[in-house]
Design a protein around this motif. Structure first.
Motif, PDB file in Angstrom:
ATOM      1  N   GLU A 221      -4.072   3.826   2.086  1.00 38.71           N
ATOM      2  CA  GLU A 221      -3.374   3.580   3.351  1.00 38.71           C
ATOM      3  C   GLU A 221      -3.444   2.112   3.740  1.00 38.71           C
ATOM      4  O   GLU A 221      -2.477   1.529   4.236  1.00 38.71           O
ATOM      5  CB  GLU A 221      -3.978   4.451   4.457  1.00 38.71           C
ATOM      6  N   ASN A 224      -1.304  -0.064   1.224  1.00 38.84           N
ATOM      7  CA  ASN A 224       0.137   0.082   1.461  1.00 38.84           C
ATOM      8  C   ASN A 224       0.635  -0.855   2.555  1.00 38.84           C
ATOM      9  O   ASN A 224       1.843  -1.059   2.694  1.00 38.84           O
ATOM     10  CB  ASN A 224       0.466   1.533   1.837  1.00 38.84           C
ATOM     11  N   PHE A 254       2.194   5.489  -4.284  1.00 36.62           N
ATOM     12  CA  PHE A 254       3.599   5.849  -4.192  1.00 36.62           C
ATOM     13  C   PHE A 254       3.759   7.219  -4.823  1.00 36.62           C
ATOM     14  O   PHE A 254       3.633   7.369  -6.029  1.00 36.62           O
ATOM     15  CB  PHE A 254       4.472   4.822  -4.911  1.00 36.62           C
ATOM     16  N   GLU A 257       7.807  11.938  -3.721  1.00 41.60           N
ATOM     17  CA  GLU A 257       8.629  12.187  -2.529  1.00 41.60           C
ATOM     18  C   GLU A 257       9.008  10.898  -1.802  1.00 41.60           C
ATOM     19  O   GLU A 257       9.975  10.867  -1.045  1.00 41.60           O
ATOM     20  CB  GLU A 257       7.895  13.137  -1.568  1.00 41.60           C
ATOM     21  N   ASP A 258       8.241   9.816  -2.061  1.00 39.06           N
ATOM     22  CA  ASP A 258       8.537   8.534  -1.413  1.00 39.06           C
ATOM     23  C   ASP A 258       9.783   7.872  -1.975  1.00 39.06           C
ATOM     24  O   ASP A 258      10.178   6.796  -1.519  1.00 39.06           O
ATOM     25  CB  ASP A 258       7.351   7.571  -1.574  1.00 39.06           C
ATOM     26  N   LEU A 261      12.382   6.382   0.196  1.00 46.28           N
ATOM     27  CA  LEU A 261      12.224   5.055   0.791  1.00 46.28           C
ATOM     28  C   LEU A 261      13.060   4.008   0.071  1.00 46.28           C
ATOM     29  O   LEU A 261      13.236   2.894   0.568  1.00 46.28           O
ATOM     30  CB  LEU A 261      10.746   4.630   0.765  1.00 46.28           C
ATOM     31  N   VAL A 290      14.741  15.193  -0.563  1.00 43.74           N
ATOM     32  CA  VAL A 290      14.569  14.408  -1.777  1.00 43.74           C
ATOM     33  C   VAL A 290      15.666  14.738  -2.779  1.00 43.74           C
ATOM     34  O   VAL A 290      16.268  13.851  -3.396  1.00 43.74           O
ATOM     35  CB  VAL A 290      13.182  14.667  -2.406  1.00 43.74           C
ATOM     36  N   ILE A 343      10.453  -1.476  -2.805  1.00 44.66           N
ATOM     37  CA  ILE A 343       9.975  -0.305  -2.079  1.00 44.66           C
ATOM     38  C   ILE A 343       9.719  -0.711  -0.637  1.00 44.66           C
ATOM     39  O   ILE A 343       8.915  -1.610  -0.381  1.00 44.66           O
ATOM     40  CB  ILE A 343       8.689   0.267  -2.699  1.00 44.66           C
ATOM     41  N   ARG A 345       7.989  -0.809   2.610  1.00 45.03           N
ATOM     42  CA  ARG A 345       6.651  -0.453   3.072  1.00 45.03           C
ATOM     43  C   ARG A 345       6.557  -0.626   4.566  1.00 45.03           C
ATOM     44  O   ARG A 345       7.128  -1.550   5.135  1.00 45.03           O
ATOM     45  CB  ARG A 345       5.576  -1.307   2.385  1.00 45.03           C
ATOM     46  N   SER A 346       5.788   0.261   5.206  1.00 49.14           N
ATOM     47  CA  SER A 346       5.584   0.188   6.659  1.00 49.14           C
ATOM     48  C   SER A 346       4.973  -1.144   7.035  1.00 49.14           C
ATOM     49  O   SER A 346       4.014  -1.603   6.426  1.00 49.14           O
ATOM     50  CB  SER A 346       4.672   1.315   7.116  1.00 49.14           C
TER      51      SER A 346
END
Length: 353
Positions: A221, A224, A254, A257-258, A261, A290, A343, A345-346
């Motif tokens: 976490e 990321n 990753f 299901e991601d 994104l 997905v 990708i 990312r938050s």
């Protein structure tokens, strides 16, 4: 929702009393409060309560007798004070809340409110430090032992922990990341010792139970949220020190299901490198969001053929599905490493092209 917790924490230890001089119970006061604010607000509050709490309050509402206006006003005032105390605790901890409440309501009233809230309040270790600005905290802890830094970061919110981790010296980053990932449970004695050494006045631990922090999910976490350069450097260093741990972290950073994104063009690049049979297996256990994202980025003919493959494939072992998904995730990470895809990312800034 703070209001829902206030309903649960309400007790009968206040000056609000019935006509006969007997105090209202916490449940009765909660029922009066719900009636006072109206059905629209009450229905919203119910969404945050358990079934048994809803049943209890509904029963109390049904049993309510006539309430004097001054009694209703006193109960509403009591809830306002509880919510104010909750807000102060969230902003700055128990000591901060006590100080503000004493100024607003006086010492005795403040003590009563704090005592009622803290009777059921769970106070996390390093509560004080978690409210410190990450830049100031970095200066304070970067000379500490990596295990101490890891312990503190494990209890911080991931977005703050990521700021500190990416600004630590490179030679310390991977060590701290490894210690967070392999951390399991920490005894209260160790936590108290760290707090003592740091010379910070923190909230008293609410119990003697072991507290859980850290672990692979924790470092994933955090990683990321760090910048890509720091993430890559930390992973590469971990690969040298502990290849198995590095691989476990990479797998979790990753998940298949991601893929939602990714932008449409990036998904199309990925699909060009994926075997159709592997893709059919990978899509067997995912939700429609997905699947639709994948089908959307294929030609109608290719999407139709893929759906047929999935249908005629029949039941597939979960292990085979996960292996197929991991192969596709490996392709995605390789394309990201080479800069061919991005990708989202938050916490990252949006790109302007």
């Amino acid at each position: 929702m703070a209001l829902a917790s206030g309903l649960s924490q309400s007790s009968g230890s206040s000056s609000v009393k019935k006509k006969g001089g007997k105090e209202f119970t916490g449940r009765q006061k909660a029922a009066i409060f719900l009636v006072s604010v109206g059905s629209d607000i009450s229905s919203e509050i119910f969404k945050y309560l358990r079934e048994d709490e809803i049943e209890t309050l509904t029963f109390e509402i049904a049993r309510l007798e006539s309430i004097e206006p001054e009694q209703k006003d006193a109960i509403l005032q009591e809830f306002q004070e509880l919510m104010m105390a909750n807000q102060f605790i969230t902003m700055g901890g128990i000591d901060y809340a006590r100080e503000l409440l004493e100024k607003a309501l006086g010492n005795q009233k403040a003590a009563d409110i704090i005592n009622r809230l803290t009777s059921s309040l769970q106070v996390r270790p390093f509560d004080f430090i978690r409210r410190t600005d990450p830049a100031h905290l970095l200066n304070f802890i970067q000379q500490e032992h990596p295990q101490t830094i890891a312990l503190i970061l494990a209890y911080l919110e991931p977005n703050k922990a990521s700021i500190i981790l990416q600004n630590l010296p490179h030679e310390v980053q991977s060590d701290v990341a490894r210690r967070i990932a392999t951390m399991d449970r920490t005894s209260p004695e160790v936590l108290r010792e760290v707090e003592r050494v740091l010379e910070k006045k923190l909230s008293t631990l609410s119990s003697e139970d072991y507290t859980t922090a850290g672990g692979v999910e924790s470092i994933v976490e955090i990683l990321n949220l760090v910048d890509r350069a720091s993430e890559k450097q930390i992973i590469e260093a971990l690969e040298d020190d502990d290849p198995e741990l590095a691989e476990e972290i990479k797998k979790r950073m990753f998940v298949f299901e991601d893929i939602v994104l990714l932008g449409d063009r990036d998904i199309q690049k990925v699909l060009r490198e994926v075997d159709s049979q592997e893709l059919a297996k990978a899509l067997k256990s995912v939700d429609t969001e997905v699947q639709d994202k994948i089908f959307k980025n294929m030609s109608k003919r290719a999407a139709g053929m893929l759906k047929e493959d999935m249908e005629f494939m029949g039941p597939v072992r979960l292990k085979d599905v996960e292996e197929a998904q991991q192969k596709i995730v490996s392709i995605i990470r390789r394309l990201e490493d080479s800069g061919e895809i991005v990708i989202a990312r938050s916490g990252e800034d949006e790109m302007v092209v």
